[in-house]
Design a protein around this motif. Structure first.
Motif, mmCIF file in Angstrom:
data_model
loop_
_atom_site.group_PDB
_atom_site.id
_atom_site.type_symbol
_atom_site.label_atom_id
_atom_site.label_comp_id
_atom_site.label_asym_id
_atom_site.label_seq_id
_atom_site.Cartn_x
_atom_site.Cartn_y
_atom_site.Cartn_z
ATOM 1 N N ALA A 87 -18.125 4.612 0.202
ATOM 2 C CA ALA A 87 -17.231 4.782 1.338
ATOM 3 C C ALA A 87 -15.844 5.176 0.857
ATOM 4 C CB ALA A 87 -17.155 3.497 2.162
ATOM 5 N N ILE A 88 -15.067 5.771 1.774
ATOM 6 C CA ILE A 88 -13.667 6.095 1.522
ATOM 7 C C ILE A 88 -12.835 5.437 2.617
ATOM 8 C CG2 ILE A 88 -11.932 7.909 1.306
ATOM 9 C CD1 ILE A 88 -14.181 9.802 0.411
ATOM 10 N N ASP A 89 -12.018 4.487 2.224
ATOM 11 C CA ASP A 89 -11.135 3.777 3.149
ATOM 12 C C ASP A 89 -9.832 4.567 3.226
ATOM 13 O OD1 ASP A 89 -9.416 2.010 4.452
ATOM 14 O OD2 ASP A 89 -10.187 0.236 3.424
ATOM 15 N N VAL A 90 -9.538 5.148 4.386
ATOM 16 C CA VAL A 90 -8.387 6.045 4.486
ATOM 17 C C VAL A 90 -7.095 5.326 4.863
ATOM 18 C CG1 VAL A 90 -9.903 7.950 5.132
ATOM 19 C CG2 VAL A 90 -8.726 6.676 6.926
ATOM 20 N N HIS A 91 -7.104 3.970 4.852
ATOM 21 C CA HIS A 91 -5.906 3.269 5.319
ATOM 22 C C HIS A 91 -5.753 1.922 4.603
ATOM 23 C CE1 HIS A 91 -3.011 3.023 8.875
ATOM 24 N NE2 HIS A 91 -2.761 1.940 8.154
ATOM 25 N N THR A 92 -5.046 1.928 3.464
ATOM 26 C CA THR A 92 -4.755 0.682 2.748
ATOM 27 C C THR A 92 -3.281 0.643 2.360
ATOM 28 O OG1 THR A 92 -5.154 1.421 0.453
ATOM 29 C CG2 THR A 92 -7.091 0.787 1.759
ATOM 30 N N HIS A 93 -2.760 -0.576 2.255
ATOM 31 C CA HIS A 93 -1.335 -0.776 1.995
ATOM 32 C C HIS A 93 -1.105 -1.406 0.621
ATOM 33 C CE1 HIS A 93 0.242 -0.037 6.115
ATOM 34 N NE2 HIS A 93 -0.988 -0.379 6.468
ATOM 35 N N VAL A 94 -0.064 -0.922 -0.046
ATOM 36 C CA VAL A 94 0.394 -1.518 -1.299
ATOM 37 C C VAL A 94 1.716 -2.226 -1.013
ATOM 38 C CG1 VAL A 94 0.981 -1.109 -3.708
ATOM 39 C CG2 VAL A 94 -0.637 0.413 -2.547
ATOM 40 N N HIS A 95 1.767 -3.534 -1.300
ATOM 41 C CA HIS A 95 2.949 -4.322 -0.952
ATOM 42 C C HIS A 95 3.709 -4.871 -2.160
ATOM 43 C CE1 HIS A 95 0.559 -4.910 2.896
ATOM 44 N NE2 HIS A 95 1.704 -4.438 3.325
ATOM 45 N N LYS A 96 3.178 -4.658 -3.360
ATOM 46 C CA LYS A 96 3.761 -5.317 -4.534
ATOM 47 C C LYS A 96 3.969 -4.309 -5.651
ATOM 48 C CE LYS A 96 1.182 -8.245 -6.849
ATOM 49 N NZ LYS A 96 0.418 -9.462 -7.213
ATOM 50 N N SER A 97 5.084 -4.431 -6.342
ATOM 51 C CA SER A 97 5.394 -3.558 -7.466
ATOM 52 C C SER A 97 4.920 -4.194 -8.768
ATOM 53 C CB SER A 97 6.907 -3.315 -7.529
ATOM 54 O OG SER A 97 7.251 -2.603 -8.706
ATOM 55 N N VAL A 98 4.583 -3.347 -9.734
ATOM 56 C CA VAL A 98 4.265 -3.839 -11.078
ATOM 57 C C VAL A 98 5.521 -3.942 -11.925
ATOM 58 C CG1 VAL A 98 1.945 -2.855 -10.993
ATOM 59 C CG2 VAL A 98 3.812 -1.525 -12.014
ATOM 60 N N ARG A 99 6.636 -3.510 -11.393
ATOM 61 C CA ARG A 99 7.895 -3.482 -12.142
ATOM 62 C C ARG A 99 8.702 -4.714 -11.801
ATOM 63 N NH1 ARG A 99 8.475 2.967 -10.723
ATOM 64 N NH2 ARG A 99 6.768 3.606 -12.092
ATOM 65 N N GLY A 100 8.580 -5.724 -12.619
ATOM 66 C CA GLY A 100 9.224 -6.996 -12.336
ATOM 67 C C GLY A 100 8.428 -7.757 -11.295
ATOM 68 N N ASP A 101 9.112 -8.587 -10.519
ATOM 69 C CA ASP A 101 8.423 -9.407 -9.518
ATOM 70 C C ASP A 101 8.703 -8.900 -8.111
ATOM 71 O OD1 ASP A 101 11.049 -10.069 -9.299
ATOM 72 O OD2 ASP A 101 10.763 -12.240 -9.378
ATOM 73 N N GLN A 102 9.015 -7.605 -7.999
ATOM 74 C CA GLN A 102 9.344 -7.055 -6.694
ATOM 75 C C GLN A 102 8.122 -7.045 -5.785
ATOM 76 O OE1 GLN A 102 10.979 -3.183 -7.864
ATOM 77 N NE2 GLN A 102 12.903 -3.844 -6.972
ATOM 78 N N HIS A 103 8.313 -7.494 -4.578
ATOM 79 C CA HIS A 103 7.272 -7.386 -3.564
ATOM 80 C C HIS A 103 7.932 -7.499 -2.202
ATOM 81 C CE1 HIS A 103 7.260 -11.852 -2.931
ATOM 82 N NE2 HIS A 103 7.673 -11.808 -4.171
ATOM 83 N N ARG A 104 7.193 -7.072 -1.173
ATOM 84 C CA ARG A 104 7.741 -7.100 0.165
ATOM 85 C C ARG A 104 7.143 -8.276 0.907
ATOM 86 N NH1 ARG A 104 10.786 -4.161 2.884
ATOM 87 N NH2 ARG A 104 10.724 -2.423 1.443
ATOM 88 N N THR A 105 7.979 -9.256 1.226
ATOM 89 C CA THR A 105 7.495 -10.448 1.916
ATOM 90 C C THR A 105 7.919 -10.489 3.371
ATOM 91 O OG1 THR A 105 9.465 -11.667 1.195
ATOM 92 C CG2 THR A 105 7.506 -11.828 -0.184
ATOM 93 N N ALA A 106 8.887 -9.654 3.771
ATOM 94 C CA ALA A 106 9.379 -9.691 5.143
ATOM 95 C C ALA A 106 8.243 -9.439 6.121
ATOM 96 C CB ALA A 106 10.474 -8.641 5.332
ATOM 97 N N GLY A 107 8.036 -10.381 7.027
ATOM 98 C CA GLY A 107 7.008 -10.230 8.041
ATOM 99 C C GLY A 107 5.611 -10.585 7.592
#
Length: 294
Positions: free
Chosen positions: A10-30
């Motif tokens: 299968a090909i999933d055409v809609h996935t989200h990346v929320h975290k960076s590999v550069r340091g501990d950056q990630h998006r937690t808002a919401g």
């Protein structure tokens, strides 16, 4: 390394990346509110390599992106478009990279989009009219579409209600009016050769989405963000008939896992000959993965 179409299921055409590999950056808002909305607790966050491994283990490929809503949040996207694209190149056996540019960035955003295409190899762009607070047919966004159309790429638009801000005071300030798919109809007329995906069952505008996708040859619908058991009857009807070649598997991972989506997809009345189209074949043709050209 190219995607091995014989190996993936299968090909999933809609996935989200929320975290960076550069340091501990990630998006937690919401994240907590989104997790509550989807009934999963706090929403898990994946870096691009983690997402790639998750899909590789399941013999699936995935379109991956972040969302740039800087004009509304005042924050740069995490991870950056460049990080998504660079890491996707290292995991090209399972990942198709998309960029995301807030149309409010203006000329700088257009230059960034062109660079993402020519230097980083992104295959399309994700727009979220609710969180970016714009109507898709706002001429402000047209220079971005010109870049996408020029390079024969894909524009993916969030449509319908969003989990972002759901249940919060004033809906977190998110205005639902921007995500009526009829606003994308204008875009499809003005950019007749630009491939467009209407993301999600477009509640409360499902009929509008079906109408646009039926009327405009280059408009597709992805089935992300909802369990298939909740799909409205008319969506199933059109997926089985008029839109059988233009409906795409999408999960909205990580808020819905592909396992849960597929389990529930098995339980709805999709014709046997249509299932492989939705799960893989339509996306193969849309992205030119069979050598026919993107």
């Amino acid at each position: 390394m190219a995607i091995n179409l014989d190996e993936i299921v299968a090909i999933d055409v809609h996935t989200h990346v929320h975290k960076s590999v550069r340091g501990d950056q990630h998006r937690t808002a919401g994240a907590e509110d989104m997790g509550e909305y989807f009934g999963i607790g706090k929403m898990p966050e994946y870096s691009l390599p983690e997402l790639a491994e998750y899909y590789r283990e399941r013999k699936m490929a995935a379109v991956a992106f972040g969302v740039d809503s800087v004009s509304q949040t005042g924050e740069e996207p995490v991870p950056t478009n460049e990080e998504v694209a660079e890491l996707a190149a290292e995991h090209s056996d399972v990942i198709i990279p998309f960029g995301s540019i807030d149309p409010a960035r203006g000329a700088a955003g257009v230059r960034a989009a062109r660079r993402l295409v020519t230097e980083y190899g992104v295959k399309g762009f994700k727009f979220h009219p609710n969180t970016q607070a714009f109507f898709p047919n706002d001429r402000m966004a047209y220079p971005l579409y010109e870049v996408i159309a020029e390079h024969n790429l894909v524009a993916l638009f969030h449509t319908g209600q969003t989990g972002v801000g759901a249940g919060q005071r004033a809906g977190g300030g998110i205005r639902l009016k921007y995500s009526n798919p009829m606003h994308v109809d204008d875009v499809a007329v003005d950019f007749p050769d630009m491939k467009i995906i209407l993301a999600h069952p477009s509640f409360p505008w499902q009929d509008e989405a079906l109408s646009v996708a039926t009327h405009k040859p280059q408009v597709y619908i992805d089935l992300s963000g909802w369990s298939p058991k909740y799909f409205p009857p008319q969506l199933v009807q059109y997926a089985n008939s008029l839109l059988k070649n233009k409906v795409l598997f999408g999960s909205d991972f990580p808020v819905i896992t592909p396992e849960r989506w597929m389990k529930d997809f098995d339980g709805i009345a999709i014709k046997d000959e249509v299932r492989p189209k939705i799960l893989k074949e339509n996306a193969v043709k849309l992205f030119g993965l069979d050598g026919s050209g993107a």
